[in-house]
Write a protein that holds these residues in place. Sequence first.
Motif, PDB file in Angstrom:
ATOM      1  N   LEU A  76      -7.731  78.589  43.785  1.00 11.92           N
ATOM      2  CA  LEU A  76      -7.035  79.263  44.884  1.00 11.92           C
ATOM      3  C   LEU A  76      -6.323  80.487  44.315  1.00 11.92           C
ATOM      4  N   GLU A  77      -6.816  81.675  44.661  1.00  9.93           N
ATOM      5  CA  GLU A  77      -6.235  82.915  44.168  1.00  9.93           C
ATOM      6  C   GLU A  77      -5.909  83.819  45.352  1.00  9.93           C
ATOM      7  N   LEU A  78      -4.605  84.064  45.548  1.00  2.69           N
ATOM      8  CA  LEU A  78      -4.114  84.882  46.666  1.00  2.69           C
ATOM      9  C   LEU A  78      -3.296  86.067  46.163  1.00  2.69           C
ATOM     10  N   GLU A  79      -3.516  86.498  44.962  1.00  5.45           N
ATOM     11  CA  GLU A  79      -2.710  87.543  44.314  1.00  5.45           C
ATOM     12  C   GLU A  79      -2.744  88.855  45.083  1.00  5.45           C
ATOM     13  N   SER A  80      -1.611  89.585  45.020  1.00  7.53           N
ATOM     14  CA  SER A  80      -1.492  90.949  45.555  1.00  7.53           C
ATOM     15  C   SER A  80      -1.846  91.030  47.035  1.00  7.53           C
ATOM     16  N   ASN A  81      -1.117  90.264  47.838  1.00  5.63           N
ATOM     17  CA  ASN A  81      -1.152  90.390  49.287  1.00  5.63           C
ATOM     18  C   ASN A  81       0.289  90.556  49.769  1.00  5.63           C
ATOM     19  N   PHE A  82       0.537  90.281  51.035  1.00  7.82           N
ATOM     20  CA  PHE A  82       1.888  90.398  51.586  1.00  7.82           C
ATOM     21  C   PHE A  82       2.359  89.073  52.173  1.00  7.82           C
ATOM     22  N   PHE A  83       1.908  87.978  51.606  1.00 11.96           N
ATOM     23  CA  PHE A  83       2.356  86.665  52.058  1.00 11.96           C
ATOM     24  C   PHE A  83       3.851  86.524  51.788  1.00 11.96           C
ATOM     25  N   SER A  84       4.543  85.894  52.711  1.00  4.42           N
ATOM     26  CA  SER A  84       5.994  85.756  52.593  1.00  4.42           C
ATOM     27  C   SER A  84       6.389  84.297  52.785  1.00  4.42           C
ATOM     28  N   GLY A  85       7.685  84.052  52.689  1.00  6.08           N
ATOM     29  CA  GLY A  85       8.172  82.698  52.849  1.00  6.08           C
ATOM     30  C   GLY A  85       8.035  81.888  51.572  1.00  6.08           C
ATOM     31  N   GLU A  86       8.325  80.615  51.674  1.00  2.00           N
ATOM     32  CA  GLU A  86       8.278  79.740  50.516  1.00  2.00           C
ATOM     33  C   GLU A  86       6.874  79.176  50.304  1.00  2.00           C
ATOM     34  N   ILE A  87       6.616  78.686  49.103  1.00  2.00           N
ATOM     35  CA  ILE A  87       5.348  78.025  48.818  1.00  2.00           C
ATOM     36  C   ILE A  87       5.338  76.675  49.535  1.00  2.00           C
ATOM     37  N   PRO A  88       4.356  76.426  50.397  1.00  2.00           N
ATOM     38  CA  PRO A  88       4.349  75.167  51.174  1.00  2.00           C
ATOM     39  C   PRO A  88       4.224  73.933  50.276  1.00  2.00           C
ATOM     40  N   GLU A  89       4.823  72.857  50.708  1.00  3.39           N
ATOM     41  CA  GLU A  89       4.748  71.612  49.944  1.00  3.39           C
ATOM     42  C   GLU A  89       3.319  71.078  49.861  1.00  3.39           C
ATOM     43  N   SER A  90       2.476  71.470  50.818  1.00  2.00           N
ATOM     44  CA  SER A  90       1.091  70.978  50.793  1.00  2.00           C
ATOM     45  C   SER A  90       0.365  71.437  49.533  1.00  2.00           C
ATOM     46  N   TYR A  91       0.840  72.509  48.896  1.00  4.29           N
ATOM     47  CA  TYR A  91       0.189  72.971  47.677  1.00  4.29           C
ATOM     48  C   TYR A  91       0.359  71.943  46.555  1.00  4.29           C
ATOM     49  N   GLY A  92       1.417  71.174  46.625  1.00  3.24           N
ATOM     50  CA  GLY A  92       1.639  70.144  45.614  1.00  3.24           C
ATOM     51  C   GLY A  92       0.728  68.949  45.767  1.00  3.24           C
ATOM     52  N   ARG A  93      -0.062  68.924  46.861  1.00  2.24           N
ATOM     53  CA  ARG A  93      -0.979  67.810  47.094  1.00  2.24           C
ATOM     54  C   ARG A  93      -2.438  68.182  46.854  1.00  2.24           C
ATOM     55  N   LEU A  94      -2.670  69.400  46.359  1.00  2.85           N
ATOM     56  CA  LEU A  94      -4.036  69.833  46.056  1.00  2.85           C
ATOM     57  C   LEU A  94      -4.380  69.358  44.650  1.00  2.85           C
ATOM     58  N   THR A  95      -4.575  68.083  44.509  1.00  2.76           N
ATOM     59  CA  THR A  95      -4.637  67.452  43.182  1.00  2.76           C
ATOM     60  C   THR A  95      -5.886  67.816  42.388  1.00  2.76           C
ATOM     61  N   SER A  96      -6.892  68.420  43.031  1.00  2.00           N
ATOM     62  CA  SER A  96      -8.082  68.843  42.289  1.00  2.00           C
ATOM     63  C   SER A  96      -7.964  70.288  41.791  1.00  2.00           C
ATOM     64  N   LEU A  97      -6.876  70.948  42.158  1.00  2.00           N
ATOM     65  CA  LEU A  97      -6.736  72.358  41.848  1.00  2.00           C
ATOM     66  C   LEU A  97      -6.679  72.589  40.334  1.00  2.00           C
ATOM     67  N   GLU A  98      -7.498  73.540  39.875  1.00  2.00           N
ATOM     68  CA  GLU A  98      -7.524  73.903  38.463  1.00  2.00           C
ATOM     69  C   GLU A  98      -6.925  75.287  38.227  1.00  2.00           C
ATOM     70  N   VAL A  99      -6.996  76.155  39.236  1.00  2.00           N
ATOM     71  CA  VAL A  99      -6.447  77.507  39.121  1.00  2.00           C
ATOM     72  C   VAL A  99      -5.614  77.807  40.358  1.00  2.00           C
ATOM     73  N   LEU A 100      -4.359  78.208  40.156  1.00  2.00           N
ATOM     74  CA  LEU A 100      -3.488  78.649  41.253  1.00  2.00           C
ATOM     75  C   LEU A 100      -2.873  79.981  40.859  1.00  2.00           C
ATOM     76  N   ASN A 101      -3.163  81.023  41.653  1.00  2.00           N
ATOM     77  CA  ASN A 101      -2.690  82.378  41.359  1.00  2.00           C
ATOM     78  C   ASN A 101      -2.087  82.973  42.628  1.00  2.00           C
ATOM     79  N   LEU A 102      -0.758  83.146  42.623  1.00  2.00           N
ATOM     80  CA  LEU A 102      -0.048  83.738  43.766  1.00  2.00           C
ATOM     81  C   LEU A 102       0.672  85.016  43.353  1.00  2.00           C
TER      82      LEU A 102
END
Length: 996
Positions: free
Chosen positions: A153-179
């Motif tokens: 999941l790579e969402l780098e360099s956009n205009f997303f705002s707010g806090e990181i949702p708690e659902s991201y902590g449940r993506l247990t197969s995630l190998e790459v996270l880039n915000l």
Amino acid sequence: MITITTSLFLLLSLLALSCFLQVSSNRDAEILTRVKKTRLLDQEGNLDDWVITRHKQSPCDWSGITCDVTKGSSLAVTTIDLSGYDLSGEFPYGFCRIRTLINITLSENYLNGTIDSVSLSLCSRIQVLILTENNFTGKLPEFSPEFRNLHVLELESNFFSGEIPESYGRLTSLEVLNLNGNPLSGIVPAFLGNLTELTRLELAYIGFDPSPIPATFGNLTKLSYLRLTNSRLIGEIPDSIWNLVLLENLDLATNSLTGEISDSIGKLESIYQIELYDNQLSGKLPESIGDLTDLRYFDVSQNNLTGNVPEKIVALELISFNLNDNFFTGELPEILALNPNLIEFKIFNNSFTGKLPRNLGKFSELSEFDVSTNKFTGELPPDLCYKKKLQKIISFSNRLTGEIPESYGDCRSLNYIRTADNKLSGDVPIRFWELPLTRLELSNNQLQGSIPPSISTAGNLSQLEISGNNFTGAIPIKICDLRDLRVIDLSRNRFSGSIPSCINRLKKLERLEMQENLLDGEIPRSVSSCTELTELNLANNRLRGGIPSELGDLPVLNYLDLSNNELSGELPPELLKLKLKLNQFNVSDNKLDGKVPTGFQQDIFLPGLLGNPNLCGPNLDPIRPCRSKPKTRYIIVISVICIVVLTGALVWLFIKTKPLLTRQPNRTNNVTVFQRIGFTEEDIYPHLTEDNIIGSGGSGVVYRVTLKSGQILAVKKLLGGPGQKPESESVFRSEVETLGRVRHGNIVKLLMCCNGEEFRFLVYEFMENGSLGDVLHSGKEHRAVSQLDWTTRFSIAIGAAQGLAYLHHDSVPAIVHRDVKSNNILLDQEMKPRVADFGLAKPLKKVYNDGVSDVSPMSCVAGSYGYIAPEYGYTSKVNEKSDVYSFGVVLLELISGKRPNDSSFGENKDIVKYAMETALCYSSPSPENEAMNRDSRGNYRDLSKLVDQKMELSNSDYEEIEKVLDVALLCTSSFPINRPTMRKAVELLKENKLLE
């Protein structure tokens, strides 16, 4: 029989499968074309081959489409990669109707809008989602439990705002996270420590609320890459981080981390790169770092580290070794020179002593060597360029002695040398002058010899700074072959002869300093061709002849010192064109005579005129008053008679021609009126005199015109006629085409224009308080300084933002100003701002759905130094995000009261970098310092070094300033995609206004 039956069955099965795949392929093609038509805008035609024909129905050879060949067929679409296709539109949820799709990569496009979490659930089968470098806004999308197979999941360099949702902590197969690079809020969430399959975690350049690194990150035992650069981290580095034994890259740079580096860092046995620079770490370097045998990049610069550097660390085979801006002491062991991998060696701004290791560079391909601002003694290492890879030698501000090694003259890879402020002596090797350098700085040493003509072979040289030495001889004419020269500083030497007249060939020259030499001859008039020149200092020489009047034509000159020479003749009135631009004007101690031009008859210029006994002027004590030459009675009588006769003739001529003038329009003037006015061009002509000049620039002169009715106007006169400058024509046309149709309360009003054969002028409403730049930077004598409290400054910020937002979003076509700066924001009697000076403005060629626009490439950089967005350095394209950057600089000016390149920021720092450092400076509260403002999490940010001390501020003012500072830093982001639109900037500023 069984064999035949089996074979027949297999054949039928294959035919059925083939039909199924063909049908599936056709359906995928239909989905792709439907999504392209309804959700995407392909203005560049990159998806023109997405067409279904009777003979070609499979999409597998379409642009950006990859099909699965692992199952014996090329018909199953598995990957859609449209990176860099210049697409706009919204997120294409329809792609996910392709059942075999596992990878959606849409990076480097112009996609916008929000991502709806409900609609996104259609994509729950995908494994890779990469949306970097787009314009998506709103909250980060939520991911339901169905996304159990999401790996990247790579969402780098956009205009997303707010806090990181708690659902991201449940993506247990995630190998790459880039915000990276999103304007998120909240704190770095601890629940990300649940993602135990992560190998790469990037949360850099995010404006989190100041918060510590979660200790739960120590659970990410598979992590090999952790990047939290510039994320407003505070507190100490948790011990759990040192348990990440698979970590290869640890980047925690540019935060406010405190405490000591734990000796447990030695557990990172796989580490290859450690970046801890620009924090507030203290204490000594732990010796256990010396056990990290795979470590190649080590940067702990810009901290508060102390003590000696352990020899075990020095003995590591590092590629990059950066310890600059700390408090390290002691000597460097010779073992450092034995490192065969060392490429980058930076230890500047410390307190190292002793001699530099003599064999540095002999055993490694050293490319960058920076030991500046220490206490090193002895000679420069002779073998720094032994491997012929060295590019930079930076050793200024030490106590180095001896000569410049001859071997340096053979180092053709060198492009940058700064070794000023030492005690180097002897002749500079001739081959040294011939190196392909961009900068050569040898100032303040004891060097001698002359500049050889062969310096002309250094064709890339842009800065030549050799002041404060014992150089002699003439300035070689061949120096004029260095067409890229921007700075020449030969001051405080013993150069003789004349200034080369060929200097006019140096079109890029910005600063020329030759003061305190033995130069004679005249000042070449050709210097007026150096139109980029901002500083000219020829003081304390033996120059003679007159001051060239052509100096007045230099459009950006702000520093002129010709004092203590033997210059003669009158002070040219043409220099008055420089009057409002000059920060320094000094022609004192020469042999000038005649009357001081009216514009220079002010106390502010008096010190720069003294020491010229034959100068005269009224009320300029101690300069003597001018006396009229004695006239005989005969001459006086004849003069009176001539005046009477001439006056009578003019009166008679006026009476005879007046009816003609009232009956016919003036064919030589083309007048256009844009507002309802009560005057004509004839009412303006008599007032365009020298006494009414209030400003001047490269495009023309500005006058204050007071009509008989009492109305006051501002009139900009530009050159006209056959000999007009092309840039003058461009300015005139741009101003008329832009302001003639713009109507907004925060944009200056163009009342009329007159296009004549001899000259042309533009008539504007008059702004009583001048420009914002004048009020901020002209000092206490400016009439409006006392009104410039924080409330007024904030109001100016809002008004200017609204004016720019109108240009970008409401004008048709949209307009990019291209020269937003404090001097181009005018203030009326009530301090209401008006955006002005549209001489560089351009219409935007195309507008995407998200409002981000583009114009044709520019042939040269437009704008003003200090306000120009960094992307100008690598692209000739410009859009409104360039205006947003410049506006961010103006916000920082309003907060600090300082110019964009104020010398108080330090070397190589502008107001943006200085403000960014201040914004990341968190400290303990102080009862005496209201500028230590508590943020939402109880931390304190010290704004005392940034906020203008002329303002009297309350605690609520500091709170508001801090929020405006955050908007300014967002506007001045290095990446245009991270900057808000001007409409968004207005919203952010209005949100920041505290309610009573």
